[in-house]
Design an enzyme around this catalytic site. Structure first.
Site, PDB file in Angstrom:
ATOM      1  N   ASN A  44       0.824  -1.214   0.000  1.00 43.71           N
ATOM      2  CA  ASN A  44       0.000   0.000   0.000  1.00 43.71           C
ATOM      3  C   ASN A  44       0.857   1.263   0.000  1.00 43.71           C
ATOM      4  O   ASN A  44       0.500   2.270  -0.609  1.00 43.71           O
ATOM      5  CB  ASN A  44      -0.900  -0.005   1.228  1.00 43.71           C
ATOM      6  CG  ASN A  44      -2.121   0.888   1.086  1.00 43.71           C
ATOM      7  OD1 ASN A  44      -3.204   0.417   0.788  1.00 43.71           O
ATOM      8  ND2 ASN A  44      -1.950   2.174   1.347  1.00 43.71           N
ATOM      9  N   HIS A 264      -8.737   7.138  -5.111  1.00 43.05           N
ATOM     10  CA  HIS A 264      -8.770   6.713  -3.717  1.00 43.05           C
ATOM     11  C   HIS A 264      -7.379   6.457  -3.151  1.00 43.05           C
ATOM     12  O   HIS A 264      -7.217   6.358  -1.941  1.00 43.05           O
ATOM     13  CB  HIS A 264      -9.614   5.433  -3.618  1.00 43.05           C
ATOM     14  CG  HIS A 264      -9.931   4.989  -2.234  1.00 43.05           C
ATOM     15  ND1 HIS A 264     -10.543   5.814  -1.309  1.00 43.05           N
ATOM     16  CD2 HIS A 264      -9.717   3.803  -1.596  1.00 43.05           C
ATOM     17  CE1 HIS A 264     -10.712   5.154  -0.173  1.00 43.05           C
ATOM     18  NE2 HIS A 264     -10.211   3.944  -0.321  1.00 43.05           N
TER      19      HIS A 264
END
Length: 291
Positions: A44, A264
């Site tokens: 991430n 996002h």
């Protein structure tokens, strides 16, 4: 991607294993990943760890239910459960207070931890966090796509590719195939398939769970003094960008930065900007930290 050498560890919290990687020295920064299929801490934040580890001790866990951590979460109060587990991680590491960076699902966990025990959190960075106005409208197309990954015909690389390229980021071509491959392999771990960590609340407790997960309905939010930086992509298709101003107006000590042509996953798409403003905000002399 990350070039800094990462130390890898596993600790036990309440009988569950939590894996984390770390690098750097200085004030502790815990980076919490999102809840999409196959997510993990290092994947991430692959474009951010190096920059932050130059100034901070960066701790990047795989949250419960993901990566190399124990699978399964408490679905009656998922954000409360995650906050408890992350606080337990800090306890195991002997860390009294830390800065928290949370993306999406991880943002909701970070905010819940701060609401429950504000004395444990120095500053918050919330990037398109979950749990913001979630009971005030129908789910977005991106969230519906995420929640349907394990339903129907089950997980597939095609479904994951469609979610990432069409909903997670503004420019689908910015995410390389090898990252999709990595996330797909993680998403089909048999333990995850048997008990996906992020699902639609169901059953007799579903309504109560939904209300617990909408953190803007928590009466403690308006009194939370933690310096908070809210980051939101204007083109976010998973969590509505309207959540940025909503959260800004609900919190007494917050700043909001919104960027165009950003979905996002701001830390990936706008990594240089993200690294710069987050490092500045978390720094001791940050003007943003003293609003």
């Amino acid at each position: 991607m990350t070039t800094t050498e990462l130390a890898e560890h596993t600790v036990t919290v309440a009988g569950r294993s939590i894996f984390y990687a770390e690098a750097g020295v200085g004030p502790v920064v815990v980076m919490l990943h999102g809840g999409g299929p196959g997510a993990s801490g290092v994947s991430n934040y692959g474009r951010n760890i190096d920059a932050l580890a130059a100034h901070f001790r960066v701790i990047v866990p795989d949250m419960p239910g993901y990566g190399r951590s124990t699978k399964g979460v408490d679905k009656d109060d998922p954000f409360g459960f995650l906050a408890d587990m992350l606080r337990g991680l800090l306890d195991e590491l002997g860390v009294e207070t830390a800065h928290l960076i949370g993306n999406s699902y991880g943002g909701a966990a970070a905010l819940r931890l701060a609401l429950d025990t504000p004395q444990r959190v120095d500053k918050l960075v919330l990037m398109g966090p979950g749990g913001i106005g979630t009971t005030r409208g129908l789910p977005t197309a991106g969230l519906n796509n995420l929640l349907s990954y394990y339903t129907g015909d089950g997980p597939s690389r095609e479904k994951l590719t469609a979610f990432i390229r069409n909903y997670l980021v503004y420019d689908g071509n910015s995410v390389p195939e090898d990252l999709i491959d990595l996330r797909y392999q993680a998403s089909i771990d048999p333990e995850v398939v048997a008990d996906p960590p992020l699902t639609r609340p169901s059953g007799p407790k579903a309504l109560r769970t939904l209300w617990r997960m909408d953190l803007t309905r928590d009466s403690r939010l308006k009194n939370l003094q933690t310096p908070t930086l809210i980051l939101w992509g204007r083109d976010d298709k998973v969590n509505r960008p309207a959540g940025g101003p909503m959260l800004l107006n609900a919190m007494p000590n917050a700043e909001l930065v919104m960027t165009s042509h950003t979905g996002h996953w701001m830390q990936w798409e706008r990594s240089d900007l993200f690294n710069q403003i987050v490092s500045e905000f978390l720094g001791q002399n940050s003007k943003l930290a003293h609003v």
